[in-house]
Design a protein around this motif. Structure first.
Motif, PDB file in Angstrom:
ATOM      1  N   UNK A 151       0.806  -1.229   0.032  1.00  0.00           N
ATOM      2  CA  UNK A 151      -0.107   0.022   0.123  1.00  0.00           C
ATOM      3  C   UNK A 151       0.723   1.203  -0.034  1.00  0.00           C
ATOM      4  N   UNK A 152       0.320   2.307  -0.510  1.00  0.00           N
ATOM      5  CA  UNK A 152       1.203   3.402  -0.651  1.00  0.00           C
ATOM      6  C   UNK A 152       1.523   4.001   0.619  1.00  0.00           C
ATOM      7  N   UNK A 153       0.480   3.937   1.530  1.00  0.00           N
ATOM      8  CA  UNK A 153       1.122   4.577   3.011  1.00  0.00           C
ATOM      9  C   UNK A 153       2.139   3.699   3.601  1.00  0.00           C
ATOM     10  N   UNK A 154       2.315   2.456   3.260  1.00  0.00           N
ATOM     11  CA  UNK A 154       3.369   1.736   3.794  1.00  0.00           C
ATOM     12  C   UNK A 154       4.655   2.104   3.120  1.00  0.00           C
ATOM     13  N   UNK A 155       4.413   2.475   1.902  1.00  0.00           N
ATOM     14  CA  UNK A 155       5.906   2.972   1.293  1.00  0.00           C
ATOM     15  C   UNK A 155       6.204   4.233   1.526  1.00  0.00           C
ATOM     16  N   UNK A 156       5.310   5.216   2.035  1.00  0.00           N
ATOM     17  CA  UNK A 156       5.845   6.420   2.353  1.00  0.00           C
ATOM     18  C   UNK A 156       6.274   6.377   4.080  1.00  0.00           C
ATOM     19  N   UNK A 157       5.475   5.314   4.470  1.00  0.00           N
ATOM     20  CA  UNK A 157       6.113   5.378   6.054  1.00  0.00           C
ATOM     21  C   UNK A 157       7.671   4.734   6.156  1.00  0.00           C
ATOM     22  N   UNK A 158       7.898   3.898   5.212  1.00  0.00           N
ATOM     23  CA  UNK A 158       9.099   3.324   5.030  1.00  0.00           C
ATOM     24  C   UNK A 158      10.217   4.300   4.718  1.00  0.00           C
ATOM     25  N   UNK A 159      10.076   5.106   3.752  1.00  0.00           N
ATOM     26  CA  UNK A 159      10.802   6.279   3.670  1.00  0.00           C
ATOM     27  C   UNK A 159      10.965   7.222   4.786  1.00  0.00           C
ATOM     28  N   UNK A 160       9.774   7.506   5.564  1.00  0.00           N
ATOM     29  CA  UNK A 160       9.786   8.303   6.419  1.00  0.00           C
ATOM     30  C   UNK A 160      10.458   7.937   7.774  1.00  0.00           C
ATOM     31  N   UNK A 161      10.494   6.740   8.022  1.00  0.00           N
ATOM     32  CA  UNK A 161      11.261   5.927   9.054  1.00  0.00           C
ATOM     33  C   UNK A 161      12.926   6.239   9.072  1.00  0.00           C
ATOM     34  N   UNK A 162      13.455   6.413   7.775  1.00  0.00           N
ATOM     35  CA  UNK A 162      14.899   6.642   7.656  1.00  0.00           C
ATOM     36  C   UNK A 162      15.376   7.784   8.003  1.00  0.00           C
ATOM     37  N   UNK A 163      14.248   9.013   8.030  1.00  0.00           N
ATOM     38  CA  UNK A 163      14.729  10.289   8.581  1.00  0.00           C
ATOM     39  C   UNK A 163      15.658  11.114   7.634  1.00  0.00           C
ATOM     40  N   UNK A 164      15.674  10.460   6.249  1.00  0.00           N
ATOM     41  CA  UNK A 164      16.619  10.957   5.343  1.00  0.00           C
ATOM     42  C   UNK A 164      15.807  12.046   4.347  1.00  0.00           C
ATOM     43  N   UNK A 165      14.472  12.027   4.496  1.00  0.00           N
ATOM     44  CA  UNK A 165      13.647  12.878   3.481  1.00  0.00           C
ATOM     45  C   UNK A 165      12.907  13.839   4.170  1.00  0.00           C
ATOM     46  N   UNK A 166      12.729  15.125   3.558  1.00  0.00           N
ATOM     47  CA  UNK A 166      11.730  16.122   3.946  1.00  0.00           C
ATOM     48  C   UNK A 166      10.320  15.738   3.632  1.00  0.00           C
ATOM     49  N   UNK A 167       9.665  16.314   4.562  1.00  0.00           N
ATOM     50  CA  UNK A 167       8.132  16.283   4.346  1.00  0.00           C
ATOM     51  C   UNK A 167       7.559  16.713   2.965  1.00  0.00           C
ATOM     52  N   UNK A 168       8.285  17.658   2.269  1.00  0.00           N
ATOM     53  CA  UNK A 168       7.928  18.009   1.013  1.00  0.00           C
ATOM     54  C   UNK A 168       8.264  16.817   0.152  1.00  0.00           C
ATOM     55  N   UNK A 169       9.216  16.068   0.215  1.00  0.00           N
ATOM     56  CA  UNK A 169       9.688  14.888  -0.578  1.00  0.00           C
ATOM     57  C   UNK A 169       8.496  14.006  -0.404  1.00  0.00           C
ATOM     58  N   UNK A 170       8.139  13.471   1.086  1.00  0.00           N
ATOM     59  CA  UNK A 170       7.327  12.651   1.308  1.00  0.00           C
ATOM     60  C   UNK A 170       5.756  12.831   0.613  1.00  0.00           C
ATOM     61  N   UNK A 171       5.422  14.111   0.783  1.00  0.00           N
ATOM     62  CA  UNK A 171       4.210  14.538   0.377  1.00  0.00           C
ATOM     63  C   UNK A 171       4.125  14.180  -1.317  1.00  0.00           C
ATOM     64  N   UNK A 172       5.447  14.865  -1.912  1.00  0.00           N
ATOM     65  CA  UNK A 172       5.432  14.509  -3.365  1.00  0.00           C
ATOM     66  C   UNK A 172       5.383  13.069  -3.832  1.00  0.00           C
ATOM     67  N   UNK A 173       6.241  12.405  -2.945  1.00  0.00           N
ATOM     68  CA  UNK A 173       6.280  10.840  -3.165  1.00  0.00           C
ATOM     69  C   UNK A 173       4.704  10.338  -3.024  1.00  0.00           C
ATOM     70  N   UNK A 174       4.087  10.504  -1.936  1.00  0.00           N
ATOM     71  CA  UNK A 174       2.827   9.896  -1.975  1.00  0.00           C
ATOM     72  C   UNK A 174       1.740  10.453  -3.067  1.00  0.00           C
TER      73      UNK A 174
END
Length: 97
Positions: free
Chosen positions: A63-86
């Motif tokens: 699911x998309x939410x899991x993919x975004x959550x995995x990226x978020x957990x790394x702490x390497x990506x900004x909120x803007x990037x995570x929003x764009x990714x989703x």
């Protein structure tokens, strides 16, 4: 008679010849390689396509939410990037299938 201007002109012409040689090389649209090398490159391309296919099937299965959550957990990506990714994942053809 001073030869410096003549030498400077020869160096300039030499550079122009070199540049035009590279321009010709860059403009060539046909490349000839040995058949063995072609076969190796073709097999690598096929292997890459198969690997990419497996990779993208895996992404589709999550699911998309899991993919975004995995990226978020790394702490390497900004909120803007995570929003764009989703947003991108939601708009992608993979998400619509």
């Amino acid at each position: 008679m001073c030869l410096a201007p003549l030498y400077t002109q020869l160096v300039y012409l030499s550079r122009l010849e070199t540049l035009s040689y590279y321009a010709i090389l860059l403009a060539m649209s046909t490349v000839t390689i040995p058949k063995l090398e072609y076969d190796v490159l073709r097999k690598r391309a096929q292997a890459y396509e198969e690997l990419a296919g497996v990779f993208f099937q895996k992404i589709k299965s999550e699911p998309i939410s899991e993919i975004v959550e995995d990226f978020k957990k790394t702490g390497l990506y900004s909120q803007l990037f995570l929003r764009d990714l989703k947003s991108g994942l939601e708009k992608s053809s993979k998400a619509k299938k």
